[in-house]
Write a protein that holds these residues in place. Sequence first.
Motif, PDB file in Angstrom:
ATOM      1  N   THR A 161      10.647  48.557 -35.476  1.00  0.00           N
ATOM      2  CA  THR A 161       9.752  47.411 -35.459  1.00  0.00           C
ATOM      3  C   THR A 161       9.156  47.267 -36.847  1.00  0.00           C
ATOM      4  O   THR A 161       8.573  48.229 -37.372  1.00  0.00           O
ATOM      5  CB  THR A 161       8.622  47.614 -34.423  1.00  0.00           C
ATOM      6  N   VAL A 162       9.338  46.094 -37.437  1.00  0.00           N
ATOM      7  CA  VAL A 162       8.802  45.855 -38.770  1.00  0.00           C
ATOM      8  C   VAL A 162       8.149  44.478 -38.818  1.00  0.00           C
ATOM      9  O   VAL A 162       8.399  43.617 -37.976  1.00  0.00           O
ATOM     10  CB  VAL A 162       9.878  45.947 -39.878  1.00  0.00           C
ATOM     11  N   PHE A 163       7.331  44.305 -39.822  1.00  0.00           N
ATOM     12  CA  PHE A 163       6.741  43.010 -40.121  1.00  0.00           C
ATOM     13  C   PHE A 163       7.100  42.701 -41.567  1.00  0.00           C
ATOM     14  O   PHE A 163       6.884  43.530 -42.456  1.00  0.00           O
ATOM     15  CB  PHE A 163       5.217  43.061 -39.932  1.00  0.00           C
ATOM     16  N   VAL A 164       7.679  41.532 -41.788  1.00  0.00           N
ATOM     17  CA  VAL A 164       8.091  41.128 -43.137  1.00  0.00           C
ATOM     18  C   VAL A 164       7.221  39.959 -43.568  1.00  0.00           C
ATOM     19  O   VAL A 164       7.106  38.965 -42.846  1.00  0.00           O
ATOM     20  CB  VAL A 164       9.579  40.707 -43.162  1.00  0.00           C
ATOM     21  N   GLU A 165       6.596  40.105 -44.724  1.00  0.00           N
ATOM     22  CA  GLU A 165       5.813  38.995 -45.257  1.00  0.00           C
ATOM     23  C   GLU A 165       6.274  38.677 -46.680  1.00  0.00           C
ATOM     24  O   GLU A 165       6.626  39.573 -47.442  1.00  0.00           O
ATOM     25  CB  GLU A 165       4.318  39.287 -45.219  1.00  0.00           C
ATOM     26  N   THR A 166       6.298  37.397 -46.990  1.00  0.00           N
ATOM     27  CA  THR A 166       6.652  36.969 -48.338  1.00  0.00           C
ATOM     28  C   THR A 166       5.429  37.145 -49.218  1.00  0.00           C
ATOM     29  O   THR A 166       4.362  36.601 -48.928  1.00  0.00           O
ATOM     30  CB  THR A 166       7.106  35.497 -48.354  1.00  0.00           C
ATOM     31  N   VAL A 167       5.585  37.928 -50.284  1.00  0.00           N
ATOM     32  CA  VAL A 167       4.496  38.199 -51.209  1.00  0.00           C
ATOM     33  C   VAL A 167       4.570  37.252 -52.395  1.00  0.00           C
ATOM     34  O   VAL A 167       3.557  36.811 -52.920  1.00  0.00           O
ATOM     35  CB  VAL A 167       4.542  39.671 -51.684  1.00  0.00           C
ATOM     36  N   GLU A 168       5.805  36.947 -52.811  1.00  0.00           N
ATOM     37  CA  GLU A 168       5.994  36.081 -53.976  1.00  0.00           C
ATOM     38  C   GLU A 168       7.256  35.258 -53.778  1.00  0.00           C
ATOM     39  O   GLU A 168       8.283  35.770 -53.357  1.00  0.00           O
ATOM     40  CB  GLU A 168       6.132  36.938 -55.230  1.00  0.00           C
ATOM     41  N   SER A 169       7.140  33.981 -54.091  1.00  0.00           N
ATOM     42  CA  SER A 169       8.296  33.093 -54.071  1.00  0.00           C
ATOM     43  C   SER A 169       8.699  32.782 -55.495  1.00  0.00           C
ATOM     44  O   SER A 169       7.885  32.894 -56.412  1.00  0.00           O
ATOM     45  CB  SER A 169       7.961  31.803 -53.319  1.00  0.00           C
TER      46      SER A 169
END
Length: 179
Positions: A157-165
């Motif tokens: 189980t993971v959570f992926v968040e975009t930190v930089e585009s």
Amino acid sequence: MYGFVNNAIKDYVVSTFGQPLWSKVKMECALKPSFLDAEQPYNEELILATAKAVSNHIQIPISDILRGFGERISLTLSEKYKFLMESRGENLKDYLVNLPNFHNRIMLIYPELTPPEFRISNVAPNSLYLHYTSDKSGMKDLLIGYIDGLVKIFNETVFVETVESPHESRPQEVFKINW
């Protein structure tokens, strides 16, 4: 990209939407039979064109199609190319940490391959940052789908968040992946 990726894309389209759609997409995108040759290099533009064709036919956003492609790529690699998966680690964290070195090694085997660039930073017990750079825009959703497939393979189980585009001075995506 090499044909083993294209085989995964074909598998996704056929298993999700049926052989008739794959036949239409194949004709529309002028995909040659060698498109599925695992040893044959292909431009990522073909992946985007294929995703666009599928999206147009079934009226699903291209981002969803690319995520489906990415997930199927990781699942196909784990089913049909186990040696590629096993060489990267026994859990998601190890796999991702080994991903940059793996691409460097695979370029020695497939000299025409121009894979995206991966870099890992800020490795902590429960998270890491994945830096992704590609000269092709629009591949972020494919990567997110790929990670989704890896999560299923490793049953984590993971959570992926975009930190930089990406932007002009820094053409990379940065994702924080938390366990």
